[in-house]
Design a protein around this motif. Sequence first.
Motif, short mmCIF file in Angstrom:
data_model
loop_
_atom_site.label_atom_id
_atom_site.label_comp_id
_atom_site.label_asym_id
_atom_site.label_seq_id
_atom_site.Cartn_x
_atom_site.Cartn_y
_atom_site.Cartn_z
N ARG A 197 0.85 -1.19 0.00
CA ARG A 197 0.00 0.00 0.00
C ARG A 197 0.89 1.24 0.00
O ARG A 197 1.77 1.38 0.82
CB ARG A 197 -0.86 -0.03 1.26
N GLN A 243 -3.18 0.87 -3.97
CA GLN A 243 -2.89 -0.51 -3.60
C GLN A 243 -2.18 -1.18 -4.77
O GLN A 243 -2.73 -1.25 -5.87
CB GLN A 243 -4.22 -1.25 -3.29
N ASP A 275 -0.62 -4.57 -6.30
CA ASP A 275 -0.62 -6.02 -6.08
C ASP A 275 0.67 -6.68 -6.52
O ASP A 275 1.06 -7.71 -6.00
CB ASP A 275 -1.82 -6.66 -6.78
N GLU A 284 4.02 -1.12 3.92
CA GLU A 284 3.28 0.13 3.72
C GLU A 284 4.29 1.23 3.46
O GLU A 284 5.23 1.42 4.24
CB GLU A 284 2.45 0.47 4.96
#
Lengths: 600, 90, 160
Positions: free
Chosen positions: B2, B19, B21, B80
């Motif tokens: 993220r 976000q 992936d 993050e």
Amino acid sequence: MNGWIGTTLRVDLGSGTIKREATNMTVAHEYIGARGMGVKIISDEVDPKADALGPDNKLVFAPGPFTGTFAPSGGRYNVITKSPLNGTIAASNSGGVFGPELKFAGYDALIVEGQSATPVYLWIKNDKVEIRDASAVWGMTVADTTEALRADTDHEAKVACIGPPGENLSLISAIMNEMHRAAGRTGVGAVMGSKKLKAIAVVGTGAVRVAEPAAFKAAVMDSCEKIAANPVGGAGLKAYGTNVLVNILNQTGGLPTRNFQEAVFEDADMIGGETLAANQLVRPKGCFSCIISCGRVTKVTNPLYAGIGEGPEYESAWGFGADSGINNLDAILKANFLCNDYGLDTISMGATIACAMELYELGYLTQEDTDGLELVWGNAHAMVELVRKTCVGEGFGKRLAEGSYRLADSVGHPELSMTVKKQEMPAYDPRAIQGIGLNYATSNRGGCHVRGYTIAHEVLGQGPPTDPGAVEGKAGLDVAFQDLTAALDSSGACVFVTFGIGAAELANMLSTLTGFPYSPEEFVKAGARVWNLERLWNLSNGFTTADDTLPKRLLTEPIPSGPAKGQVSRLAEMLPEYYSVRGWDENGVPTPAKLAELSL
Amino acid sequence: MRIKYFATFRELTRENSYQLDDHLPDVASLLEVLSDRYGTAFRDAVFDQGAMSPVMILLVNGRNVRLTGGLATPLAAQDEVSVFPMVAGG
Amino acid sequence: MSKMLMIYPNKCTGCRNCELACSFEKEESFRPGASRIRTLTWEREGFSVPLMCQQCDDAACVTVCPTAAMHYGPEGSNLVELTADLCIGCKLCVIACPFGSVRYDSVTKSISKCDTCAGAPKCVEMCPNGALEFVDDAAQTRAREQAVADKFKTIFEDVR
């Protein structure tokens, strides 16, 4: 005379005598001015054991040599006195225009002594000084006082004043100037209230002179360029104000939340600078001669919390926000507007409410104590109501007005007051950021961040890469920041100029302005002199190494979640080295050699 | 992974967060991918002649990447990342 | 082509660096009373406006001056000038100016009004916020037009 004026004003409110004296130029050279000069005056003239709210305490208003010139963001002044909150020698710093106006009126410092029997205000127009009856404005808010006194003196008068909290001797009351700027911390408002001095109105039509005009202007333009080129001093602070720090500290895992129980706040983004800029910001604002403009003119239209004013700063948004678990930015602004209009320290006010919330959560305070308000985390309405009560001195507000230490102590749990030397710690968690924790513990006026803002290196990417979680090198870092800041606070410059310039530029501007030569080393040394003098005074008042500490929570309770999970403050690993770098003995007492080196 | 944006990076990306992936090995490759997504203004804000921009603060799980190898800082799938311009003090 | 001093009050933060720059330029010291530019501030609302001589084409101060000390500058200069040697200090110009931008300085005992620092105004140089601009009269409103046009561009870009 250049930079300095050469005249100090001394007013005794007990006898009514007004004296204009020659400024002690040896003191001016050694202590520069503002904080340093005020600390020296208090040190020489006030017994450390004096009652801070008694007639023997003095209140010094002192601008610096830069104040009133176009040295970038150089328009500040200090209020120096013995603090009634914690007994330290307190210097509280403010911007606005009041300091420059004192210089134009012809003064390096104003020393207020004694106490008046009835409410008075000082009206200073150049060399004409009067003590006037203030009964008509006693009890008025800051903005109303300012406008009423202008009507009676001069439409252009700059006014520094207290509101009802200062009049009622609240230990967390502030002295406000230009309605929205604050000499906020350490209860200086109460000292003014104890002297029954409601306000000082100043008009000045004189000049601040320059020793080497061409060289001074060149030095100033060079400094302006460097500050403008710095991303923080140049564009960042103007665009977002200090409140943009909310998200930065939260992402770092060091945003104290719910009275320092945690260090991340799930709703941080709702109260940060980005949200403020999008919703309530009207325009940026700058103090006299400021090129940074970090001030925020803001407005709330929501009828529950409507108002227009300035702020909140990061500290204020934190105190009324994350520290109390509150995510309603409109409510935070309202609390801030109230504190400005009544004259209260927003850091201490917010942190005291946060403490009250934890005491309520644990059952040490009940609804009977809190006038029926439910002090649960996140209750924005209750928070604003508590601020209002403290402003007007009503009910539970009277207890909050004494600060969190006395509140927590009154229910037998002083350890739940997040203070150092009884002053509320600001918005950085020492468990996540080791260097600022050392600064909190050693600051001469109690819990304070601006005295040694190591955050600039530890979090904000200024200077070499510095790990906030490490203790190595922090003792040296703190001392370097504290000494430079003390010198800078004494010159009249705003600490935010350090986003761009340092001792070299400051010393150059100061030398060409005053004609008195300062090398960068001598400039910083003057700061060390101020720091050590403050330390000596505190030691004479009974402070010891035992007071250079942090609340037990920060030393023993690990941060429960977030990027700094599991960490505690490792103050014990940094403090001995700090004393050593300072040239103090193992009890934190300056050695004779150190004192000789600083001519103390 | 993220990515969260703050201050002027919100204007640059027109997002608050993203976000991702794909698993990318390090900060350098992440910034390349994001620069492709958001364009030149973003690229100019994060890179300075091939090095990391000196006026950006990039945190991985709260740690400043300047302490962990800069552009070479390795990334894991659940990391993050927070991106700030250098903006303030106080 | 002549130039004009434009002001943008929406960018003014009330820092008064313009006053300090003017005072310093004229007297090499800092005395706001010496400044030919003044910033007025509304404290409650945090709004500030810088004001200076508008160098009027049909200047009231020139009309009332009994000695022609106040006169128009050379053709195309866009200036109203003061020849100090001819001034008798009668202060009729102070009374006449509708902007309050001509003042009598009681410290120097002389009339003071903006002269644009011989074409290199120091207030403009010092303003940190772009609230003052010394601009060719062909480009005088460009900044304002640009600001409005930018808003239209943003609105219409978002509409497909």
